[in-house]
Design an enzyme around this catalytic site. Structure first.
Site, PDB file in Angstrom:
ATOM      1  N   ASN A 229       0.816  -1.201   0.000  1.00  0.00           N
ATOM      2  CA  ASN A 229       0.000   0.000   0.000  1.00  0.00           C
ATOM      3  C   ASN A 229       0.857   1.261   0.000  1.00  0.00           C
ATOM      4  OD1 ASN A 229      -1.920   1.974   0.348  1.00  0.00           O
ATOM      5  ND2 ASN A 229      -3.006   0.948   1.986  1.00  0.00           N
ATOM      6  N   ASP A 230       1.354   1.646   1.166  1.00  0.00           N
ATOM      7  CA  ASP A 230       2.085   2.914   1.261  1.00  0.00           C
ATOM      8  C   ASP A 230       3.265   3.013   0.292  1.00  0.00           C
ATOM      9  OD1 ASP A 230       0.370   3.755   3.206  1.00  0.00           O
ATOM     10  OD2 ASP A 230       1.639   3.086   4.863  1.00  0.00           O
TER      11      ASP A 230
END
Lengths: 106, 470
Positions: free
Chosen positions: B395-396
């Protein structure tokens, strides 16, 4: 300052400097194995377990020496083994003809 | 110095050289394994030498031998069995456990020698200062690493644990540590000074680690690893043994540098991490409020079709893949595609997985060729020619917001997944990553989402891909 303290202190400080120097930028790939490898090296505390066991002279000290030897042995034996396992994965032959032992895609 | 002592000193010196050269060799993937073996060889030399010394000196009593040998045998069996059997996904907590017992052993040496000194006698500073430092640092790493192990293994909640009065308790522990230091260093030996130092350091270790989120644990484990090195070095001062001083200081310094590098790779500062971190620990913390609305959902079948007709596929593995232990499935899918003549590569962010470098280890474990694993810069040069990027549980590290200012991931190096022709994200939900901010990648025009657990989702995709390749 005694001669002994001076010698030990000099060794300590110089070793710190060597440690800082030897660990210049390392690839992220190797950071976890490196941590594990360094972890194994402080397993050298096992030598200290021998030294205290040699001084022990009653049950209380025997117990302490046992605990020390037990802990240190886990650190050193486990540390080197798991580091070697991790690093072994990087130097496996490229075209490993393991064509799957349990006949995955036949 | 007797002949034996001279000889022993030389052997210890050689073993210390082995550690230094070993660490040096471990900086490159080609020589890393040799480096570890060399350092292990140094360790074996040191252990053989101390055994010979004990036998020749003959001071050790039979009870000492029994305690020593029993401890060593049990410890070696436990350590080796654990190290051999552990699945690669669980390595971080095992390293943390080994670190805990190392710190415990160092503290035990300090405790032993303090109790061994005549009760009521005044201690020389040369002895009492290292004893104090050894016990305190060893105690902190022992309890701190055990909590870190528990957090990584899931026995202790990965979320930051805070409770009312924790700051006060922390302050009390620090004062107690200082007070015990004054007592141990400034006054004749009395057993309860020791108990105070031990309890205070153990409590401080707990309080230091509990408020830190699971995602930051790797940095904490590395820091505690460096601490243990220092504790071992001080144990070396206590028993006047140079090999402990050298190896301990080496690990203390090298471990500190490694910690800083890890924190840098994760775009975090060590001070921030120790202060308790931002946001709320690991992913699963909802935050559905900012969910982008125009998200396209896709199916395993559709992904299979896309993959079967692609030329260049880039797999982007993340924490979700490691947590779901889906590395076998991803390797199976990649093999399927490669056998059909499709180029498959892996884009590996430095901090993907549970620790820096951990993803490489996981993938290598399932026979992914080393040259398919592309590091950040190389991967980023390949995205424009990539037909499909398969983002699995990451994600990040893919968040395009990192290129903009003023948010939690600003400035973090990311994988430019959004530049590839199409993106498929396999993820359990729309929840945010560790940084706690939404990821515009998920609502991008060329992005489709497949909501599934990495493992079962990949199994479905493998099945779907197979039917289109035939």
């Amino acid at each position: 300052m005694t001669q002994q303290l001076y010698t030990n202190l000099a060794i300590f400080i110089l070793s710190l400097l060597v440690g800082f120097e030897v660990m210049s930028k390392i690839p992220a790939t190797l950071q976890t194995p490196m941590m594990s490898g360094a972890n194994a090296i402080h397993g050298v505390v096992v030598v200290g377990a021998f030294v205290v066991a040699a001084e022990a002279n009653n049950v209380g000290f025997y117990v302490l020496a046992f605990v020390c030897a037990f802990f240190a042995a886990i650190n050193v034996a486990g540390g080197y083994t798991v580091t070697d396992r991790m690093l072994g994965m990087f130097d496996r032959p490229k075209n490993d003809t393991h064509k799957k032992d349990d006949g995955g895609e036949q | 110095m007797s002949t034996l002592q001279t000889f022993a000193s030389l052997i210890y010196l050689i073993s210390a050289v082995c550690y230094v050269i070993g660490v040096h060799l471990m900086r490159s993937p080609k020589t890393a394994r040799k480096g570890n073996l060399l350092s292990g060889l140094g360790m074996i030399m040191a252990v053989i030498m101390i055994t010979i010394e004990l036998i020749v000196e003959g001071k050790i009593m039979i009870g000492g031998w029994i305690a020593l040998l029993a401890g060593l045998a049990l410890g070696i069996i436990y350590g080796v069995v654990k190290a051999r059997k552990v699945p690669m996904t669980d390595v971080p907590q095992l390293v943390s456990l080994f670190n805990a017992v190392g710190g415990g052993a160092a503290a035990a040496i300090g405790v032993f020698d303090y109790l061994y000194a005549d009760p009521g006698s005044s201690l020389s500073l040369v002895f009492s200062i290292p004893v104090f430092l050894d016990i305190i640092i060893g105690g902190v790493t022992f309890s701190g690493s055990l909590i870190a192990t528990g957090k990584l293994a899931g026995h202790v909640s990965g979320k930051p644990i805070k409770f009312p009065g924790d700051r006060l308790l922390n302050l009390i522990a620090i004062i107690a540590i200082i007070f015990s230091g004054v007592l141990i260093i400034g006054f004749p030996a009395t057993w309860w000074y020791l108990v105070l130092a031990l309890v205070a350091s153990l409590v401080f270790g707990l309080l230091m680690t509990l408020p830190i989120g699971g995602a930051d644990m790797p940095v904490v484990v590395s820091l505690l690893n460096a601490f243990t090195g220092l504790a071992v070095a001080f144990a070396g001062f206590v028993i006047d043994n140079q090999v402990l001083i050298i190896a301990g200081a080496l690990v203390g310094a090298a471990g500190t540098i490694l910690t800083l590098q890890m924190a840098e790779a994760m775009n975090r500062s060590v001070a921030n991490i120790l202060a308790g971190g931002f946001g709320g620990g690991d992913s699963d913390t909802g935050a559905m409020a900012d969910v982008p609305t125009n998200v396209k959902e896709t199916s395993a079948d559709d992904i299979g079709l896309q993959l079967a007709y692609a030329h260049n596929v880039m797999v982007v593995p993340g924490y979700g893949l490691a947590a779901a232990q889906a590395q076998h499935e991803v390797a199976e899918l990649a093999k399927l595609l490669t056998d059909a003549g499709i180029n498959v590569n892996y884009a590996i962010h430095p901090v993907a997985g549970r620790m820096p470098g951990h993803m490489n280890v996981l993938l290598a474990d399932v026979n992914v060729p080393y040259d398919q694993m592309k590091q950040l810069e190389e991967a980023n040069s390949m995205f424009e020619s990539t037909d499909i990027s398969l983002v699995i549980g990451a994600n990040d590290v893919t968040n395009p917001l990192a290129r903009e200012k003023g948010n939690a991931v600003s400035g973090m190096p990311i994988l430019d997944v959004d530049k590839s022709k199409s993106v498929v994200v396999i993820k359990r939900s729309m929840s945010t990553g560790y940084a706690g901010i939404p990821n515009p990648l998920f609502s991008g025009d060329n992005t489709s989402m497949f909501f599934a657990d990495a493992k079962s989702g990949l199994q479905d995709i493998v099945a779907a891909t197979k039917q289109y390749l035939e």
